[in-house]
Design a protein around this motif. Structure first.
Motif, PDB file in Angstrom:
ATOM      1  N   GLU A  13      29.153  43.427  46.821  1.00  0.00           N
ATOM      2  CA  GLU A  13      29.565  44.157  45.624  1.00  0.00           C
ATOM      3  C   GLU A  13      30.137  43.233  44.546  1.00  0.00           C
ATOM      4  N   PRO A  14      29.830  43.514  43.280  1.00  0.00           N
ATOM      5  CA  PRO A  14      30.440  42.750  42.186  1.00  0.00           C
ATOM      6  C   PRO A  14      31.903  43.133  41.988  1.00  0.00           C
ATOM      7  N   LEU A  57      40.597  37.039  37.462  1.00  0.00           N
ATOM      8  CA  LEU A  57      40.390  37.855  36.272  1.00  0.00           C
ATOM      9  C   LEU A  57      41.666  37.942  35.444  1.00  0.00           C
ATOM     10  N   LYS A  58      42.811  38.061  36.107  1.00  0.00           N
ATOM     11  CA  LYS A  58      44.085  38.139  35.389  1.00  0.00           C
ATOM     12  C   LYS A  58      44.325  36.870  34.567  1.00  0.00           C
ATOM     13  N   VAL A  59      44.098  35.720  35.168  1.00  0.00           N
ATOM     14  CA  VAL A  59      44.297  34.467  34.437  1.00  0.00           C
ATOM     15  C   VAL A  59      43.283  34.349  33.303  1.00  0.00           C
ATOM     16  N   GLY A  60      42.041  34.693  33.567  1.00  0.00           N
ATOM     17  CA  GLY A  60      41.026  34.645  32.514  1.00  0.00           C
ATOM     18  C   GLY A  60      41.366  35.532  31.343  1.00  0.00           C
ATOM     19  N   THR A  61      41.916  36.708  31.611  1.00  0.00           N
ATOM     20  CA  THR A  61      42.298  37.631  30.542  1.00  0.00           C
ATOM     21  C   THR A  61      43.417  37.039  29.689  1.00  0.00           C
ATOM     22  N   LYS A  94      34.102  39.443  37.561  1.00  0.00           N
ATOM     23  CA  LYS A  94      33.581  40.827  37.569  1.00  0.00           C
ATOM     24  C   LYS A  94      32.146  40.901  38.063  1.00  0.00           C
ATOM     25  N   ASP A  95      31.559  39.743  38.362  1.00  0.00           N
ATOM     26  CA  ASP A  95      30.161  39.681  38.781  1.00  0.00           C
ATOM     27  C   ASP A  95      30.078  39.570  40.301  1.00  0.00           C
ATOM     28  N   GLY A  96      28.927  39.258  40.801  1.00  0.00           N
ATOM     29  CA  GLY A  96      28.701  39.080  42.225  1.00  0.00           C
ATOM     30  C   GLY A  96      27.271  38.653  42.466  1.00  0.00           C
ATOM     31  N   PRO A  97      26.903  38.390  43.729  1.00  0.00           N
ATOM     32  CA  PRO A  97      25.521  37.967  44.020  1.00  0.00           C
ATOM     33  C   PRO A  97      24.498  39.069  43.787  1.00  0.00           C
ATOM     34  N   LEU A 116      34.386  32.108  31.696  1.00  0.00           N
ATOM     35  CA  LEU A 116      33.912  31.970  33.069  1.00  0.00           C
ATOM     36  C   LEU A 116      34.729  32.826  34.035  1.00  0.00           C
ATOM     37  N   LEU A 117      36.044  32.753  33.914  1.00  0.00           N
ATOM     38  CA  LEU A 117      36.896  33.504  34.834  1.00  0.00           C
ATOM     39  C   LEU A 117      36.705  35.012  34.695  1.00  0.00           C
TER      40      LEU A 117
END
Length: 274
Positions: A129-130, A139-143, A198-201, A192-193
């Motif tokens: 799952e993504p 994600l928190k740091v990227g935001t 939020k992505d996945g394989p 990138l973060l």
């Protein structure tokens, strides 16, 4: 990097850096994690095992250009890796990666099975799952990094419940996250973060059950971003997979490196005789 030759591959107008280890023997592409670089997998790749290490630095990592931000995804990185394999390796070859690199390899073996004859998934941060919960700290740091820099942004993050939990349960994860505040360019790191977290394989369990090539899954405890339960689940889903538990970097960094190299050595030797 010492002992490697630097090359370039272009895909869709984006210049990407590839490092290929000096010497002779077949190539194994072994990929880095999110916001890492070629040095990360090189540090754990064993020497004198009959294979040479190669690593594509993904878009926005190391010497590779970022390209259009809307193209940043594990799917794009997997397509880029396929182009690098076709250029610098003799397919099918062994592939694998750490964290995001594992997700890239996982996607590639499902979509381009003719390129791959053996697979290593190390410290996986995704199963299928993504946007899994374990990627929320990234994600928190990227935001935060998407906004203008402030003198207190790092302190505010360190005071957060997320950071306090990591400090108590997975301090190595916290060290990596804090390091992202110093990574340049800031905007590239933020993109990138936020996008990859939020992505996945984007493969399904049935895809994983269809993998029939030799596979090793490597994991360890004390790692909230790369849960050992994910390694266990992947090893159970992939019929040909074996599971290898190595020491945590938090408690035994030397043991982590030594046993990581030993696991890769064993895998390459066994896969070469398949």
């Amino acid at each position: 990097m010492r002992g490697y030759q630097q090359h370039q591959v272009e895909r869709e107008g984006v210049d990407l850096t590839v490092y290929v280890q000096d010497g002779d023997g077949p190539i194994m592409f072994f990929q880095h994690g999110l916001c890492g670089s070629a040095g990360q997998p090189a540090d754990v790749f064993p020497q004198r095992v009959g294979h040479r290490h190669a690593v594509l630095e993904c878009r926005g990592h190391g010497g590779s250009a970022l390209g259009p931000v809307d193209d940043l995804s594990i799917a794009t990185f997997a397509d880029d890796l396929a182009a690098a394999i076709e250029t610098y390796a003799e397919a099918p070859c062994l592939i694998g990666g750490i964290s995001m690199g594992a997700a890239i390899a996982q996607r590639l073996v499902v979509l381009r099975p003719g390129l791959v004859k053996g697979l290593v998934l190390a410290r996986p941060a995704w199963v299928c799952e993504p946007g899994p919960e374990n990627m929320q700290p990234n994600l928190k740091v990227g935001t935060v990094l998407l906004n203008d820099e402030t003198p207190v942004e790092r302190d505010l993050f360190l005071a957060s419940k997320t950071a306090k939990r990591l400090a108590a349960e997975a301090p190595d994860n916290l060290t990596s996250l804090v390091g992202f505040f110093d990574r340049k360019p800031r905007r590239d790191t933020a993109e990138l973060l936020t996008r990859i977290s939020k992505d996945g394989p984007r493969v399904c369990q049935e895809d994983l059950r269809g993998i029939s090539i030799p596979t090793m899954v490597i994991g360890h405890g004390e790692d909230l971003v790369h849960p050992f339960s994910y390694a266990t689940e992947l090893a159970e889903l992939i019929p040909s997979a074996s599971l290898c538990s190595i020491p945590s970097k938090t408690t035994d960094r030397d043991g982590y490196t030594a046993q990581f190299r030993a696991a890769l050595t064993e895998f390459m030797r066994e896969a070469s005789h398949e």
